[in-house]
Design a protein around this motif. Structure first.
Motif, PDB file in Angstrom:
ATOM      1  N   ASP A  63      71.617  26.422 145.978  1.00 52.95           N
ATOM      2  CA  ASP A  63      71.828  27.392 147.062  1.00 52.95           C
ATOM      3  C   ASP A  63      71.301  28.778 146.704  1.00 52.95           C
ATOM      4  OD1 ASP A  63      73.011  25.404 148.591  1.00 52.95           O
ATOM      5  OD2 ASP A  63      75.030  25.869 147.834  1.00 52.95           O
ATOM      6  N   ASP A  64      71.046  29.025 145.421  1.00 50.62           N
ATOM      7  CA  ASP A  64      70.520  30.326 144.979  1.00 50.62           C
ATOM      8  C   ASP A  64      68.997  30.365 144.984  1.00 50.62           C
ATOM      9  OD1 ASP A  64      73.078  31.574 144.330  1.00 50.62           O
ATOM     10  OD2 ASP A  64      73.178  30.077 142.719  1.00 50.62           O
ATOM     11  N   PHE A  65      68.349  29.253 145.285  1.00 55.34           N
ATOM     12  CA  PHE A  65      66.893  29.170 145.256  1.00 55.34           C
ATOM     13  C   PHE A  65      66.339  28.886 146.651  1.00 55.34           C
ATOM     14  CE2 PHE A  65      68.326  28.040 141.020  1.00 55.34           C
ATOM     15  CZ  PHE A  65      67.480  28.783 140.212  1.00 55.34           C
ATOM     16  N   THR A  66      65.255  29.570 146.994  1.00 50.61           N
ATOM     17  CA  THR A  66      64.523  29.301 148.227  1.00 50.61           C
ATOM     18  C   THR A  66      63.337  28.414 147.855  1.00 50.61           C
ATOM     19  OG1 THR A  66      65.148  31.460 149.095  1.00 50.61           O
ATOM     20  CG2 THR A  66      63.300  30.332 150.168  1.00 50.61           C
ATOM     21  N   CYS A  67      63.360  27.188 148.320  1.00 50.09           N
ATOM     22  CA  CYS A  67      62.325  26.217 147.920  1.00 50.09           C
ATOM     23  C   CYS A  67      61.330  26.030 149.062  1.00 50.09           C
ATOM     24  CB  CYS A  67      62.977  24.905 147.513  1.00 50.09           C
ATOM     25  SG  CYS A  67      63.995  25.081 146.043  1.00 50.09           S
ATOM     26  N   ASP A  68      60.302  26.885 149.060  1.00 51.25           N
ATOM     27  CA  ASP A  68      59.296  26.852 150.127  1.00 51.25           C
ATOM     28  C   ASP A  68      57.870  26.966 149.590  1.00 51.25           C
ATOM     29  OD1 ASP A  68      59.255  29.478 149.290  1.00 51.25           O
ATOM     30  OD2 ASP A  68      59.808  30.331 151.234  1.00 51.25           O
ATOM     31  N   GLY A  69      57.700  26.835 148.269  1.00 49.78           N
ATOM     32  CA  GLY A  69      56.367  26.909 147.675  1.00 49.78           C
ATOM     33  C   GLY A  69      55.876  28.326 147.441  1.00 49.78           C
ATOM     34  N   ALA A  70      56.699  29.336 147.720  1.00 46.55           N
ATOM     35  CA  ALA A  70      56.318  30.737 147.508  1.00 46.55           C
ATOM     36  C   ALA A  70      57.124  31.319 146.341  1.00 46.55           C
ATOM     37  CB  ALA A  70      56.583  31.548 148.783  1.00 46.55           C
ATOM     38  N   ARG A  71      56.640  32.443 145.798  1.00 48.10           N
ATOM     39  CA  ARG A  71      57.334  33.120 144.691  1.00 48.10           C
ATOM     40  C   ARG A  71      58.502  33.947 145.238  1.00 48.10           C
ATOM     41  NH1 ARG A  71      56.158  31.805 140.034  1.00 48.10           N
ATOM     42  NH2 ARG A  71      54.056  31.267 139.472  1.00 48.10           N
ATOM     43  N   GLU A  73      62.297  36.210 143.698  1.00 45.33           N
ATOM     44  CA  GLU A  73      62.943  36.839 142.543  1.00 45.33           C
ATOM     45  C   GLU A  73      64.385  36.366 142.414  1.00 45.33           C
ATOM     46  OE1 GLU A  73      62.548  41.079 142.922  1.00 45.33           O
ATOM     47  OE2 GLU A  73      60.387  41.008 142.569  1.00 45.33           O
ATOM     48  N   LEU A  74      64.840  36.260 141.169  1.00 44.45           N
ATOM     49  CA  LEU A  74      66.218  35.900 140.868  1.00 44.45           C
ATOM     50  C   LEU A  74      66.756  36.950 139.896  1.00 44.45           C
ATOM     51  CD1 LEU A  74      68.530  33.805 141.143  1.00 44.45           C
ATOM     52  CD2 LEU A  74      67.596  32.699 139.099  1.00 44.45           C
ATOM     53  N   ASP A  75      67.721  37.740 140.347  1.00 49.51           N
ATOM     54  CA  ASP A  75      68.327  38.774 139.507  1.00 49.51           C
ATOM     55  C   ASP A  75      69.431  38.133 138.674  1.00 49.51           C
ATOM     56  OD1 ASP A  75      69.592  40.927 138.327  1.00 49.51           O
ATOM     57  OD2 ASP A  75      69.788  42.077 140.184  1.00 49.51           O
ATOM     58  N   VAL A  76      69.258  38.128 137.364  1.00 49.66           N
ATOM     59  CA  VAL A  76      70.240  37.499 136.476  1.00 49.66           C
ATOM     60  C   VAL A  76      70.971  38.533 135.611  1.00 49.66           C
ATOM     61  CG1 VAL A  76      69.041  35.282 136.452  1.00 49.66           C
ATOM     62  CG2 VAL A  76      68.467  36.992 134.752  1.00 49.66           C
ATOM     63  N   SER A  77      70.880  39.822 135.996  1.00 52.18           N
ATOM     64  CA  SER A  77      71.465  40.898 135.195  1.00 52.18           C
ATOM     65  C   SER A  77      72.988  40.831 135.125  1.00 52.18           C
ATOM     66  CB  SER A  77      71.027  42.264 135.723  1.00 52.18           C
ATOM     67  OG  SER A  77      71.483  42.449 137.058  1.00 52.18           O
ATOM     68  N   ALA A  78      73.636  40.143 136.067  1.00 46.57           N
ATOM     69  CA  ALA A  78      75.096  40.027 136.030  1.00 46.57           C
ATOM     70  C   ALA A  78      75.559  39.111 134.897  1.00 46.57           C
ATOM     71  CB  ALA A  78      75.607  39.493 137.368  1.00 46.57           C
ATOM     72  N   VAL A  79      74.639  38.288 134.365  1.00 45.78           N
ATOM     73  CA  VAL A  79      74.998  37.349 133.301  1.00 45.78           C
ATOM     74  C   VAL A  79      74.303  37.699 131.987  1.00 45.78           C
ATOM     75  CG1 VAL A  79      75.017  34.932 132.611  1.00 45.78           C
ATOM     76  CG2 VAL A  79      75.394  35.536 135.001  1.00 45.78           C
ATOM     77  N   LYS A 107      59.661  38.537 135.537  1.00 44.97           N
ATOM     78  CA  LYS A 107      59.013  39.322 136.591  1.00 44.97           C
ATOM     79  C   LYS A 107      57.911  40.186 135.985  1.00 44.97           C
ATOM     80  CE  LYS A 107      59.843  42.884 140.029  1.00 44.97           C
ATOM     81  NZ  LYS A 107      60.827  43.843 140.536  1.00 44.97           N
ATOM     82  N   GLY A 108      56.773  40.195 136.654  1.00 42.55           N
ATOM     83  CA  GLY A 108      55.654  41.019 136.211  1.00 42.55           C
ATOM     84  C   GLY A 108      54.675  40.303 135.300  1.00 42.55           C
ATOM     85  N   PHE A 109      55.056  39.171 134.736  1.00 43.09           N
ATOM     86  CA  PHE A 109      54.133  38.412 133.894  1.00 43.09           C
ATOM     87  C   PHE A 109      53.134  37.712 134.806  1.00 43.09           C
ATOM     88  CE2 PHE A 109      56.051  37.792 129.472  1.00 43.09           C
ATOM     89  CZ  PHE A 109      56.728  38.996 129.542  1.00 43.09           C
ATOM     90  N   THR A 110      51.852  37.797 134.477  1.00 44.06           N
ATOM     91  CA  THR A 110      50.817  37.222 135.343  1.00 44.06           C
ATOM     92  C   THR A 110      50.044  36.072 134.693  1.00 44.06           C
ATOM     93  OG1 THR A 110      49.246  38.903 134.597  1.00 44.06           O
ATOM     94  CG2 THR A 110      50.498  39.384 136.601  1.00 44.06           C
TER      95      THR A 110
END
Length: 165
Positions: A63-71, A73-79, A107-110
């Protein structure tokens, strides 16, 4: 009845000559050194490992992931704290369709070489992997899920390394 006389016993034959000793074989090259395991509580580099222990429930699920083939972001700073240098995660995913995947990177790695990828290779056979990422300054991961329905996606931190204070 008389027994006959025994004849003379023959002489022992001459023993053969011993052959030359063979040459000593070459010694093989030394193998490649194995990968060094995880650093303990006070590692050689002065880093400190912080493990998450026996966690429940899952930190992030499908439920935390949008699965549509696009990029996305997932903020994991709370953990995982921003002060982490490197973090280690465990991901489990499953789908009724083979070929469904998730890719994760800081994030930001290419560079494509910095992307972790896990895929359901056989329908209804879970993929279960661990991966380590250099920790981004903002504690945000980028991910991409293939379009489709996943039975589950579970992402959990195993732990992280901190620099000495």
């Amino acid at each position: 009845m008389f027994a006959g006389t025994h004849g003379l016993q023959g002489e022992q034959g001459i023993q053969g000559v011993k052959g030359d000793t063979g040459e000593t074989g070459s010694q093989g090259e030394q193998g490649i050194q194995g990968v060094k395991g995880d650093t303990g509580e006070a590692g050689a580099d002065g880093l400190t490992w912080v493990g998450t222990g026996d966690f429940t429930p899952r930190h992030w699920d499908k439920d935390d992931f949008t699965c549509d083939g696009a990029r996305h972001e997932l903020d994991v700073s709370a953990v995982v704290p921003i002060a982490a240098i490197v973090a280690k995660f465990r991901i489990r995913l499953n789908s009724a369709t083979a070929g469904h995947y998730i890719e994760i990177r800081p994030k930001g790695f290419t560079n494509d070489k910095n992307i972790f990828r896990s895929m359901v290779l056989i329908a209804n056979k879970p993929a279960d992997k661990e991966f380590t990422v250099e920790w981004p300054a903002d504690s945000i991961l980028e991910y991409e899920c293939s379009s489709g329905v996943f039975t589950y996606i579970d992402l959990d931190p195993v732990g992280w390394w901190l620099e000495p204070v």
